[in-house]
Design an enzyme around this catalytic site. Structure first.
Site, PDB file in Angstrom:
ATOM      1  N   ASN A   7      44.781  15.589 -93.322  1.00 54.81           N
ATOM      2  CA  ASN A   7      43.640  15.049 -94.053  1.00 54.81           C
ATOM      3  C   ASN A   7      44.197  14.152 -95.154  1.00 54.81           C
ATOM      4  O   ASN A   7      44.744  14.636 -96.142  1.00 54.81           O
ATOM      5  CB  ASN A   7      42.811  16.195 -94.657  1.00 54.81           C
ATOM      6  CG  ASN A   7      41.527  15.703 -95.319  1.00 54.81           C
ATOM      7  OD1 ASN A   7      41.332  14.496 -95.474  1.00 54.81           O
ATOM      8  ND2 ASN A   7      40.677  16.624 -95.705  1.00 54.81           N
ATOM      9  N   ARG A  88      41.631  14.066 -89.814  1.00 63.10           N
ATOM     10  CA  ARG A  88      40.243  14.163 -90.245  1.00 63.10           C
ATOM     11  C   ARG A  88      39.794  12.745 -90.637  1.00 63.10           C
ATOM     12  O   ARG A  88      40.441  12.086 -91.442  1.00 63.10           O
ATOM     13  CB  ARG A  88      40.154  15.091 -91.451  1.00 63.10           C
ATOM     14  CG  ARG A  88      38.766  15.309 -91.969  1.00 63.10           C
ATOM     15  CD  ARG A  88      38.496  14.553 -93.235  1.00 63.10           C
ATOM     16  NE  ARG A  88      37.125  14.757 -93.668  1.00 63.10           N
ATOM     17  CZ  ARG A  88      36.748  14.745 -94.922  1.00 63.10           C
ATOM     18  NH1 ARG A  88      37.618  14.526 -95.877  1.00 63.10           N
ATOM     19  NH2 ARG A  88      35.478  14.915 -95.222  1.00 63.10           N
ATOM     20  N   HIS A 177      30.457  17.591 -92.565  1.00 66.25           N
ATOM     21  CA  HIS A 177      30.952  18.951 -92.293  1.00 66.25           C
ATOM     22  C   HIS A 177      30.871  19.279 -90.804  1.00 66.25           C
ATOM     23  O   HIS A 177      30.859  20.448 -90.418  1.00 66.25           O
ATOM     24  CB  HIS A 177      30.127  20.044 -93.020  1.00 66.25           C
ATOM     25  CG  HIS A 177      30.358  20.123 -94.492  1.00 66.25           C
ATOM     26  ND1 HIS A 177      29.352  20.463 -95.370  1.00 66.25           N
ATOM     27  CD2 HIS A 177      31.464  19.929 -95.237  1.00 66.25           C
ATOM     28  CE1 HIS A 177      29.826  20.467 -96.604  1.00 66.25           C
ATOM     29  NE2 HIS A 177      31.104  20.138 -96.559  1.00 66.25           N
ATOM     30  N   GLY A 207      31.185  21.668-101.630  1.00 62.19           N
ATOM     31  CA  GLY A 207      30.136  20.923-100.943  1.00 62.19           C
ATOM     32  C   GLY A 207      29.398  21.920-100.068  1.00 62.19           C
ATOM     33  O   GLY A 207      29.923  22.988 -99.792  1.00 62.19           O
ATOM     34  N   ARG A 236      26.884  18.422-106.662  1.00 62.08           N
ATOM     35  CA  ARG A 236      25.878  17.490-106.127  1.00 62.08           C
ATOM     36  C   ARG A 236      24.486  18.098-106.238  1.00 62.08           C
ATOM     37  O   ARG A 236      24.312  19.306-106.068  1.00 62.08           O
ATOM     38  CB  ARG A 236      26.162  17.169-104.659  1.00 62.08           C
ATOM     39  CG  ARG A 236      27.435  16.403-104.430  1.00 62.08           C
ATOM     40  CD  ARG A 236      27.500  15.889-102.994  1.00 62.08           C
ATOM     41  NE  ARG A 236      28.832  15.413-102.668  1.00 62.08           N
ATOM     42  CZ  ARG A 236      29.619  15.984-101.755  1.00 62.08           C
ATOM     43  NH1 ARG A 236      29.201  17.024-101.061  1.00 62.08           N
ATOM     44  NH2 ARG A 236      30.805  15.490-101.521  1.00 62.08           N
ATOM     45  N   GLU A 329      32.082  32.771 -97.532  1.00 60.36           N
ATOM     46  CA  GLU A 329      33.074  33.751 -97.097  1.00 60.36           C
ATOM     47  C   GLU A 329      33.406  34.771 -98.182  1.00 60.36           C
ATOM     48  O   GLU A 329      33.795  35.898 -97.875  1.00 60.36           O
ATOM     49  CB  GLU A 329      34.377  33.030 -96.678  1.00 60.36           C
ATOM     50  CG  GLU A 329      34.222  32.222 -95.412  1.00 60.36           C
ATOM     51  CD  GLU A 329      35.418  31.317 -95.127  1.00 60.36           C
ATOM     52  OE1 GLU A 329      36.554  31.691 -95.458  1.00 60.36           O
ATOM     53  OE2 GLU A 329      35.199  30.228 -94.569  1.00 60.36           O
ATOM     54  N   GLU A 379      38.746  24.153 -90.359  1.00 66.71           N
ATOM     55  CA  GLU A 379      38.651  22.769 -89.886  1.00 66.71           C
ATOM     56  C   GLU A 379      39.998  22.262 -89.370  1.00 66.71           C
ATOM     57  O   GLU A 379      40.050  21.498 -88.408  1.00 66.71           O
ATOM     58  CB  GLU A 379      38.134  21.881 -91.027  1.00 66.71           C
ATOM     59  CG  GLU A 379      36.653  22.129 -91.291  1.00 66.71           C
ATOM     60  CD  GLU A 379      36.180  21.680 -92.664  1.00 66.71           C
ATOM     61  OE1 GLU A 379      36.490  22.383 -93.648  1.00 66.71           O
ATOM     62  OE2 GLU A 379      35.519  20.643 -92.753  1.00 66.71           O
TER      63      GLU A 379
END
Ligand code: ADP
Length: 392
Positions: A7, A88, A177, A207, A236, A329, A379
């Site tokens: 990433n 990514r 996502h 996020g 956000r 989680e 991911e």
């Protein structure tokens, strides 16, 4: 097979080296402040952690350092062991509906979407180019945050605005996502041994987004044209009335960009609580009785609960609800606050089962109308799995 999952940010590069099919993480790390003073990197492997300060002029130099460290520390014996690199990539517009092997021509096509993801896409592409330069014989695969959501229908992805905004300027819901929601879909479908599940996937981290999935296909998701839309997040706002923007512009003299920046970086849990964007800090303050922290938590949970109820309707009854990412989680308190707000759906949390963090577990009662699972996301692994499939 060893696959690197990458990433790349504008001045950073995160990586995980994964052995497949065993899914063992051989090494992971972060190169930081690339191209600026104070650059450094950290690599974790075999229970060890090395941190080095070293001027990293650009992404290609960081990649060559990474390869040098992997070999010199015996994590790989030679470069040839790395069979593929998965990247990514934030935005593939409406054009890219699946992960794919990258070449110069495809990178040019992806760069068309840079204006839709100005902070991430150019950096993601820079990361790919760095690997192409340093490891010219290794295949690179692009895994987009947007592709999983491309199965949405017009009724979900269009905004009720002048239609020409869509045809001329590409104004529509893209969703983000996607790699996480796809991983969750895969994990829970494998676990329950069904490929026809109707899933409400809640990715709640810094996020956050929800995704309604039917038989592996996305029906709707909460993020929109950009990741600013949907549920309330760490910093956000999520959905707001857009008329607030010109109103605050007049009141403060700030530009539209400045206000959108505040909606992205100074709102959400941080904006309402005035304490922090980190849910642990807000949770601690709420326990101590801080009223704005309590308010922020209640708003946060309620907005997620409202979307769960909406998606249950959209799916005509969900089979399963999943919670994932940092908050989903780890925060038993927030999980309870959310589930307690969807009692109208007959969903009930089992407080004993909910008392843990960071594992795959069922947290609802036996008589809950819809079972609720915590499913850790990964991911990096999803990117590596796509890469393995595409280069094999
Ligand atoms: P990102 O979107 O940056 O990937 P993460 O998925 O890592 O975010 O989630 C970060 C959020 O998870 C933070 O708000 C953090 O407070 C929260 N979190 C992490 N661990 C815990 C915990 N033990 N209890 C409550 N919240 C936690």
């Amino acid at each position: 097979m060893k696959i690197l999952s990458v990433n790349a940010g504008s001045s950073s590069l995160k990586f995980t080296l994964i052995e497949l099919p065993s899914r063992e993480v051989l090494a992971s790390g972060l190169f930081e402040k690339i191209g600026i003073t104070g650059s450094m990197y950290t690599i974790k492997f075999n229970g060890e952690k090395i941190t080095k300060e070293c001027y990293l002029a650009d992404h290609s130099f960081a990649v060559s350092k990474l390869i040098e460290e992997l070999v010199s520390n015996g994590i790989v014996e030679s470069l040839e062991e790395i069979e593929g690199v998965g990247h990514r990539i934030l935005h593939g517009g409406s054009e890219f509906t699946e992960s794919l092997v990258l070449d110069d021509n495809i990178l040019t096509r992806i760069s068309k979407y840079n204006e839709l993801g100005p902070l991430h896409n150019p950096a993601n592409i820079m990361g790919v180019k760095a690997f192409m330069k340093v490891l010219p014989n290794v295949k690179n695969v692009g895994v987009f945050d947007t592709t999983f959501h491309q199965s949405m229908k017009e009724t979900e992805y269009l905004y009720p605005v002048p239609y020409e905004w869509y045809t001329k300027y590409g104004i529509r819901k893209y969703g983000f996502h996607g790699t996480s929601h796809r991983f969750i879909n895969r994990s829970i479908s494998e676990y329950l041994k069904r490929d026809d599940l109707k899933i409400i996937s809640c990715h709640i981290g810094n996020g956050g987004s929800l995704c309604a999935i039917d038989s592996g296909k996305v029906v709707d998701t909460t993020m929109g044209f950009t990741p600013l839309a949907g549920i309330m997040m760490g910093t956000r706002s999520g959905d707001i009335d857009p008329s607030i923007i010109p109103f605050i512009m007049k009141k403060t003299g700030h530009s539209a960009e400045e206000i959108v920046n505040e909606l992205n970086k100074k709102s959400g849990l941080l904006g309402v609580s005035g304490i922090s964007s980190d849910s642990r800090d807000v949770e601690n303050a709420a326990f101590e009785g801080n009223e704005r922290a309590i308010l922020a938590q209640e708003m946060y949970a309620q907005k997620i609960a409202n979307y769960i109820a909406m998606y249950n309707n959209l799916l005509n009854g969900a089979d399963v609800i999943t919670l994932t990412a940092g908050v989903g989680e780890n925060s038993k308190n927030m999980r309870k606050m959310i589930i307690d707000r969807i009692q109208s759906l007959g969903v009930k949390i089992d407080d004993e089962k909910n008392d843990f963090r960071g594992e795959f577990r069922l947290i609802s009662t036996d008589d809950s109308k819809i079972p609720v699972y915590v499913v850790p996301t990964n991911e990096e692994l999803m990117i590596a799995l796509d890469t393995m499939e595409l280069i094999s």
